[in-house]
Design an enzyme around this catalytic site. Structure first.
Site, PDB file in Angstrom:
ATOM      1  N   MET A  82     -65.275  17.576  16.117  1.00 50.67           N
ATOM      2  CA  MET A  82     -65.833  16.194  15.819  1.00 50.67           C
ATOM      3  C   MET A  82     -64.996  15.219  16.791  1.00 50.67           C
ATOM      4  O   MET A  82     -64.428  15.802  17.866  1.00 50.67           O
ATOM      5  CB  MET A  82     -64.866  15.760  14.321  1.00 50.67           C
ATOM      6  CG  MET A  82     -65.319  16.632  13.382  1.00 50.67           C
ATOM      7  SD  MET A  82     -64.599  15.917  11.911  1.00 50.67           S
ATOM      8  CE  MET A  82     -64.938  14.436  11.557  1.00 50.67           C
ATOM      9  N   HIS A  83     -65.103  13.841  16.767  1.00 50.59           N
ATOM     10  CA  HIS A  83     -64.708  12.840  17.563  1.00 50.59           C
ATOM     11  C   HIS A  83     -64.924  12.946  18.965  1.00 50.59           C
ATOM     12  O   HIS A  83     -64.577  11.937  19.868  1.00 50.59           O
ATOM     13  CB  HIS A  83     -63.036  12.984  17.532  1.00 50.59           C
ATOM     14  CG  HIS A  83     -62.432  13.352  16.179  1.00 50.59           C
ATOM     15  ND1 HIS A  83     -62.664  12.266  15.247  1.00 50.59           N
ATOM     16  CD2 HIS A  83     -61.853  14.453  15.508  1.00 50.59           C
ATOM     17  CE1 HIS A  83     -62.146  12.764  14.019  1.00 50.59           C
ATOM     18  NE2 HIS A  83     -61.743  14.129  14.220  1.00 50.59           N
ATOM     19  N   ASP A 241     -66.880  19.638  11.652  1.00 48.28           N
ATOM     20  CA  ASP A 241     -66.443  20.936  11.161  1.00 48.28           C
ATOM     21  C   ASP A 241     -65.638  21.196  10.117  1.00 48.28           C
ATOM     22  O   ASP A 241     -65.784  22.086   9.191  1.00 48.28           O
ATOM     23  CB  ASP A 241     -65.809  21.619  12.154  1.00 48.28           C
ATOM     24  CG  ASP A 241     -64.728  20.957  12.766  1.00 48.28           C
ATOM     25  OD1 ASP A 241     -64.193  19.855  12.292  1.00 48.28           O
ATOM     26  OD2 ASP A 241     -63.889  21.657  13.782  1.00 48.28           O
TER      27      ASP A 241
HETATM   28  C1  XUL Z   1     -61.007  16.884  12.899  1.00 47.58           C
HETATM   29  C2  XUL Z   1     -60.450  17.711  14.199  1.00 47.58           C
HETATM   30  C3  XUL Z   1     -60.845  19.089  14.444  1.00 47.58           C
HETATM   31  C4  XUL Z   1     -61.986  19.059  15.471  1.00 47.58           C
HETATM   32  C5  XUL Z   1     -61.966  20.456  16.100  1.00 47.58           C
HETATM   33  O1  XUL Z   1     -60.652  15.623  12.506  1.00 47.58           O
HETATM   34  O2  XUL Z   1     -60.168  16.814  14.974  1.00 47.58           O
HETATM   35  O3  XUL Z   1     -61.130  19.739  13.277  1.00 47.58           O
HETATM   36  O4  XUL Z   1     -63.033  18.610  14.718  1.00 47.58           O
HETATM   37  O5  XUL Z   1     -62.084  21.235  15.526  1.00 47.58           O
END
Ligand code: XUL
Length: 507
Positions: A82-83, A241
């Protein structure tokens, strides 16, 4: 007959394609990896083109290995890290490498946004504080440091949505992934006009948003040619994820708390209503189940701490998967509590419970009697203590933890499960399938094309309990060590910031 579902999980180290049948049976998975560039110590970047190349390879490999034709795939679900920030120009060309979720360069941008908008209003508008890993401060970083790139931005995408773009020529995301951008009104499940206005980011840069189970696009000609999938195959919104992983582990119902021991460590709980942590320490995001939400604590280096340990302390070999077994066997030789050695797992800064990009890893209490086995055990225990921090925050918000389910690579270790059960003082349950997020994405795809009535039915076809680990009489030892662990961060906080400033100057 189209009865196969495909999940694509664009992870941090590789892209995994997972193929399942709609009766829940897994046909196979294939993964192709890519590198992360670290141009500066706390920066992490990846090339979107490398994501696409790896995804195409994994997708073709899984279809090939399972002997399935593209036209037998009923729907595709996307998930992934994410992000991250992907920026495209008007032609859809990638403008610079993607900046990832664990990149910590944006501390100053977060402070500036928080000061400009006000911390309460940010939580009111987006459900969360602005954190260094999130997307909006990355856009602000580009505005400040790469004005020539900023001027050309026409589209902003999250990582998995870049893959959707290449597969379907459609710019879209889903509510759960959008929640981690600091630009999304998590309560109303739409982009936050207020936040976009405050930051001067045009809404036209952002993709359309759908629920995770909604069909948001179809494979286009180019996507079909590259992958072997059939043109027109539906692609659902999918999910970040963590939300996708929760679909596979059943953390879609209140009362079940899911813990993922992946590179990051996540404590996750579903909520039927929108609730926020007033202190902003837990993330409040939309869930992949339509019209529900979730709370989540994210520690940045969970199994990532063990990977570091293998590389930096054990044998210097980052490809030696077998070394994990040796490390875990060594850790078993040390007694619970590692003879008074504590490890703070803040190797890449931290998010929950201490949102602090300057925090660093620490061994505390080293003594001549400590051997490698204690160093190894302290890492496993420190990660479990960090997860206990998040669970504690959830319980204060009234989240019930009737059952704790653990998944992810680290959950395959009986020793780590035992440490977790003892540190949390509750039984932990693990599932039979280790294919968290990719499986969740495939299930969401199945809901999108009505192969399952809803997410609960989809989960029920795959989730099987593999075992339970009960707490032992080490609980008291861990309670005592946890008290010492919790006391460390507050006394080190200012020193972490000072060290970070000194390091920036010197190295
Ligand atoms: C959720 C997060 C992680 C990333 C990488 O906020 O930062 O789960 O998505 O897996």
């Amino acid at each position: 007959m189209s009865d196969y579902l495909l999940g694509i999980d664009l992870g941090t180290s590789g892209s995994k394609a997972l193929l399942m049948k709609d009766d829940g049976s897994l046909c196979g998975t294939a993964t192709h990896s890519y590198d992360t560039q670290m141009p500066r110590p706390s920066w992490t970047e990846q090339a979107p083109e490398a994501w696409w190349t790896a995804t195409v390879k994994s997708l073709r490999a899984v279809l090939d290995e399972c002997g399935v034709d593209g036209e037998q795939v009923a729907a595709v679900g996307l998930t992934g890290q994410m992000h991250g920030l992907v920026v495209l120009d008007e032609e859809g060309t990638v403008l610079r490498p993607a900046i990832l979720w664990n990149d910590q360069r944006t501390g100053k941008q977060c402070e500036a946004i928080t000061e400009q908008v006000g911390p309460e209003r940010i939580v009111e508008w987006t459900g969360n504080p602005v954190l260094p890993g999130f997307t909006a401060p990355k856009i602000e970083w580009i505005r400040a440091h790469e004005p020539e790139v900023f001027e050309q931005i026409a589209t902003v995408l999250l990582p998995k949505d870049y893959v959707r773009y290449r597969l379907t020529d459609t710019l879209a995301t889903d509510v759960s992934d959008a929640s981690g951008t600091s630009l999304f009104d998590v309560e109303r499940r739409q982009w936050s006009e207020a936040m976009l206005d405050a930051l001067g980011i045009p809404e036209a840069w952002l993709p359309q948003v759908t629920e995770s189970t909604a069909v948001s696009a179809h494979i286009h000609r180019e996507g079909a040619r590259a992958t072997g999938l059939q043109q027109g195959t539906p692609v659902v919104g999918g999910a970040g994820d963590q939300a996708a992983g929760a679909v596979g582990t059943g953390a879609t119902q209140e009362g079940i708390v899911s813990i993922t021991l992946g590179t990051s460590g996540v404590v996750f709980a579903a909520s039927k209503s929108y609730r926020v942590d007033p202190d902003g320490r837990l993330h409040a995001f939309c869930h992949a189940v339509p019209d529900t939400w979730h709370l989540m604590g994210v520690m940045l280096s969970a199994a990532g701490s063990l990977q570091w340990f293998r590389q930096a302390v054990w044998n210097g070999n980052s490809d030696d998967e077998a070394a994990f077994d040796d490390i875990l066997a060594a850790a078993r030789e040390a007694r619970p509590g590692a003879e008074g050695l504590l490890f703070l797992p803040y190797l890449s800064g931290e998010r929950t419970p201490h949102a602090d990009p300057h925090a660093r890893g620490v061994y505390f209490g080293l003594h001549l009697r400590h051997e490698r086995c204690h160093l190894a055990r302290a890492v496993l225990e420190g990660v479990a203590f960090g997860l206990r921090d998040s669970l504690g925050l959830m319980r204060r918000l009234g989240i019930r933890a009737e059952e704790v389910r653990v998944s992810g690579g680290g959950a395959q270790s009986p020793l780590w499960r035992q440490i977790l059960a003892d540190v949390l003082d509750r039984p932990v349950v693990h599932a039979t399938t280790p294919h968290g997020a990719g499986l969740g994405a495939a299930l969401l795809a199945g809901v999108g094309v009505d192969l399952f009535a809803d997410v609960a039915e989809a989960t029920s076809v795959v989730y099987r309990e593999a075992g339970r680990t009960a707490p032992t009489d080490s609980v008291a030892t861990y309670d005592a060590m946890y008290a010492r662990y919790q006391a460390l961060y507050p006394v080190l906080r200012d020193q972490f910031a000072a060290l970070s400033e000194t390091s920036d100057r010197l190295f």
